[in-house]
Design a protein around this motif. Structure first.
Motif, mmCIF file in Angstrom:
data_model
loop_
_atom_site.group_PDB
_atom_site.id
_atom_site.type_symbol
_atom_site.label_atom_id
_atom_site.label_comp_id
_atom_site.label_asym_id
_atom_site.label_seq_id
_atom_site.Cartn_x
_atom_site.Cartn_y
_atom_site.Cartn_z
ATOM 1 N N VAL A 51 34.531 40.712 48.143
ATOM 2 C CA VAL A 51 35.322 41.762 48.782
ATOM 3 C C VAL A 51 35.855 41.249 50.118
ATOM 4 C CG1 VAL A 51 35.289 44.120 49.649
ATOM 5 C CG2 VAL A 51 33.872 43.501 47.698
ATOM 6 N N HIS A 52 37.158 41.435 50.343
ATOM 7 C CA HIS A 52 37.799 41.031 51.591
ATOM 8 C C HIS A 52 38.650 42.183 52.095
ATOM 9 C CE1 HIS A 52 36.664 36.810 51.160
ATOM 10 N NE2 HIS A 52 36.947 36.949 49.873
ATOM 11 N N GLY A 53 39.010 42.124 53.346
ATOM 12 C CA GLY A 53 39.884 43.129 53.929
ATOM 13 C C GLY A 53 39.111 44.174 54.714
ATOM 14 N N VAL A 54 39.851 45.005 55.410
ATOM 15 C CA VAL A 54 39.258 46.049 56.235
ATOM 16 C C VAL A 54 38.988 47.289 55.390
ATOM 17 C CG1 VAL A 54 40.316 45.224 58.358
ATOM 18 C CG2 VAL A 54 41.524 46.877 56.947
ATOM 19 N N ARG A 55 38.179 48.175 55.926
ATOM 20 C CA ARG A 55 37.832 49.409 55.228
ATOM 21 C C ARG A 55 39.089 50.171 54.829
ATOM 22 N NH1 ARG A 55 34.249 53.844 58.208
ATOM 23 N NH2 ARG A 55 35.079 55.574 57.038
ATOM 24 N N ASN A 56 39.083 50.751 53.647
ATOM 25 C CA ASN A 56 40.206 51.486 53.064
ATOM 26 C C ASN A 56 41.411 50.605 52.746
ATOM 27 O OD1 ASN A 56 38.787 53.916 53.166
ATOM 28 N ND2 ASN A 56 39.465 54.298 55.259
ATOM 29 N N ASN A 57 41.265 49.305 52.827
ATOM 30 C CA ASN A 57 42.337 48.378 52.443
ATOM 31 C C ASN A 57 41.700 47.103 51.890
ATOM 32 O OD1 ASN A 57 44.875 47.398 52.025
ATOM 33 N ND2 ASN A 57 45.237 46.850 54.156
ATOM 34 N N ARG A 58 40.872 47.250 50.874
ATOM 35 C CA ARG A 58 40.113 46.132 50.310
ATOM 36 C C ARG A 58 40.943 45.315 49.338
ATOM 37 N NH1 ARG A 58 35.757 45.693 53.551
ATOM 38 N NH2 ARG A 58 34.548 47.562 53.594
ATOM 39 N N ILE A 59 40.617 44.032 49.270
ATOM 40 C CA ILE A 59 41.155 43.114 48.273
ATOM 41 C C ILE A 59 39.950 42.436 47.630
ATOM 42 C CG2 ILE A 59 42.497 41.019 47.906
ATOM 43 C CD1 ILE A 59 44.172 41.782 50.309
ATOM 44 N N PHE A 60 39.951 42.337 46.320
ATOM 45 C CA PHE A 60 38.826 41.766 45.588
ATOM 46 C C PHE A 60 39.224 40.423 44.996
ATOM 47 C CE2 PHE A 60 38.551 46.349 45.524
ATOM 48 C CZ PHE A 60 37.254 46.572 45.940
ATOM 49 N N HIS A 61 38.366 39.425 45.194
ATOM 50 C CA HIS A 61 38.594 38.096 44.642
ATOM 51 C C HIS A 61 37.596 37.848 43.526
ATOM 52 C CE1 HIS A 61 40.545 36.374 48.559
ATOM 53 N NE2 HIS A 61 41.292 37.290 47.958
ATOM 54 N N LEU A 62 38.075 37.352 42.403
ATOM 55 C CA LEU A 62 37.229 36.915 41.310
ATOM 56 C C LEU A 62 36.911 35.453 41.593
ATOM 57 C CD1 LEU A 62 35.991 37.420 38.510
ATOM 58 C CD2 LEU A 62 38.169 36.694 37.541
ATOM 59 N N VAL A 63 35.616 35.135 41.764
ATOM 60 C CA VAL A 63 35.237 33.791 42.195
ATOM 61 C C VAL A 63 34.141 33.212 41.307
ATOM 62 C CG1 VAL A 63 35.841 34.164 44.620
ATOM 63 C CG2 VAL A 63 33.565 34.720 43.841
ATOM 64 N N ALA A 64 34.028 31.879 41.354
ATOM 65 C CA ALA A 64 32.924 31.164 40.717
ATOM 66 C C ALA A 64 31.943 30.779 41.814
ATOM 67 C CB ALA A 64 33.433 29.922 40.004
ATOM 68 N N VAL A 65 30.663 31.160 41.631
ATOM 69 C CA VAL A 65 29.627 30.893 42.629
ATOM 70 C C VAL A 65 28.442 30.239 41.933
ATOM 71 C CG1 VAL A 65 28.055 31.945 44.300
ATOM 72 C CG2 VAL A 65 30.313 32.888 43.986
ATOM 73 N N ASN A 66 27.826 29.267 42.590
ATOM 74 C CA ASN A 66 26.631 28.620 42.057
ATOM 75 C C ASN A 66 25.481 29.621 42.058
ATOM 76 O OD1 ASN A 66 24.436 27.037 41.410
ATOM 77 N ND2 ASN A 66 25.037 25.353 42.757
ATOM 78 N N GLN A 67 24.820 29.770 40.925
ATOM 79 C CA GLN A 67 23.735 30.750 40.773
ATOM 80 C C GLN A 67 22.537 30.439 41.671
ATOM 81 O OE1 GLN A 67 22.304 30.967 36.783
ATOM 82 N NE2 GLN A 67 20.899 32.628 37.201
ATOM 83 N N ARG A 68 22.337 29.185 42.001
ATOM 84 C CA ARG A 68 21.167 28.796 42.795
ATOM 85 C C ARG A 68 21.338 29.033 44.295
ATOM 86 N NH1 ARG A 68 21.906 24.204 39.335
ATOM 87 N NH2 ARG A 68 20.600 24.494 37.512
ATOM 88 N N GLN A 69 22.546 29.414 44.717
ATOM 89 C CA GLN A 69 22.786 29.661 46.134
ATOM 90 C C GLN A 69 22.669 31.139 46.445
ATOM 91 O OE1 GLN A 69 26.572 27.920 47.037
ATOM 92 N NE2 GLN A 69 25.735 25.857 47.154
ATOM 93 N N ARG A 70 22.606 31.445 47.729
ATOM 94 C CA ARG A 70 22.451 32.839 48.151
ATOM 95 C C ARG A 70 23.677 33.664 47.757
ATOM 96 N NH1 ARG A 70 24.036 29.809 52.370
ATOM 97 N NH2 ARG A 70 25.600 30.678 53.763
#
Length: 66
Positions: free
Chosen positions: A3-22
Motif C-alpha cells: 500500500v502506498h499513498g496518503v490516506r483516502n488516496n491509496r495506490i496498491f502495488h502487486l509485488v514479489a517478496v521473499n517469504q523468508r524476509q520480514r
C-alpha cells in the motif's frame, strides 16, 4: 500487495517478496499497480500488471497469498 499513498488516496502495488524476509521488506519486483481512484473522464477502474512476470514467478515456485 503493498500500500502506498496518503490516506483516502491509496495506490496498491502487486509485488514479489521473499517469504523468508520480514513483512515490510523491500519487494523483489513490482508486478502490477491498482489505483482505485477514477481519473476525470474515466468510468471504470483499471489494474495494470505484467502477465509474463507473474507467470515467471509462479513457474519458479512462488506461491500467491490470499
Amino acid at each position: 500487495m503493498a500500500v502506498h499513498g496518503v490516506r483516502n488516496n491509496r495506490i496498491f502495488h502487486l509485488v514479489a517478496v521473499n517469504q523468508r524476509q520480514r513483512r515490510n521488506a523491500k519487494p523483489i519486483e513490482l508486478l502490477g499497480v491498482y489505483n482505485p481512484r477514477l481519473k476525470p473522464g474515466e468510468s471504470t477502474k483499471t489494474i495494470e500488471w505484467s502477465v509474463q512476470r507473474i507467470k515467471y514467478w509462479l513457474k519458479v515456485g512462488a506461491t500467491p497469498s490470499k
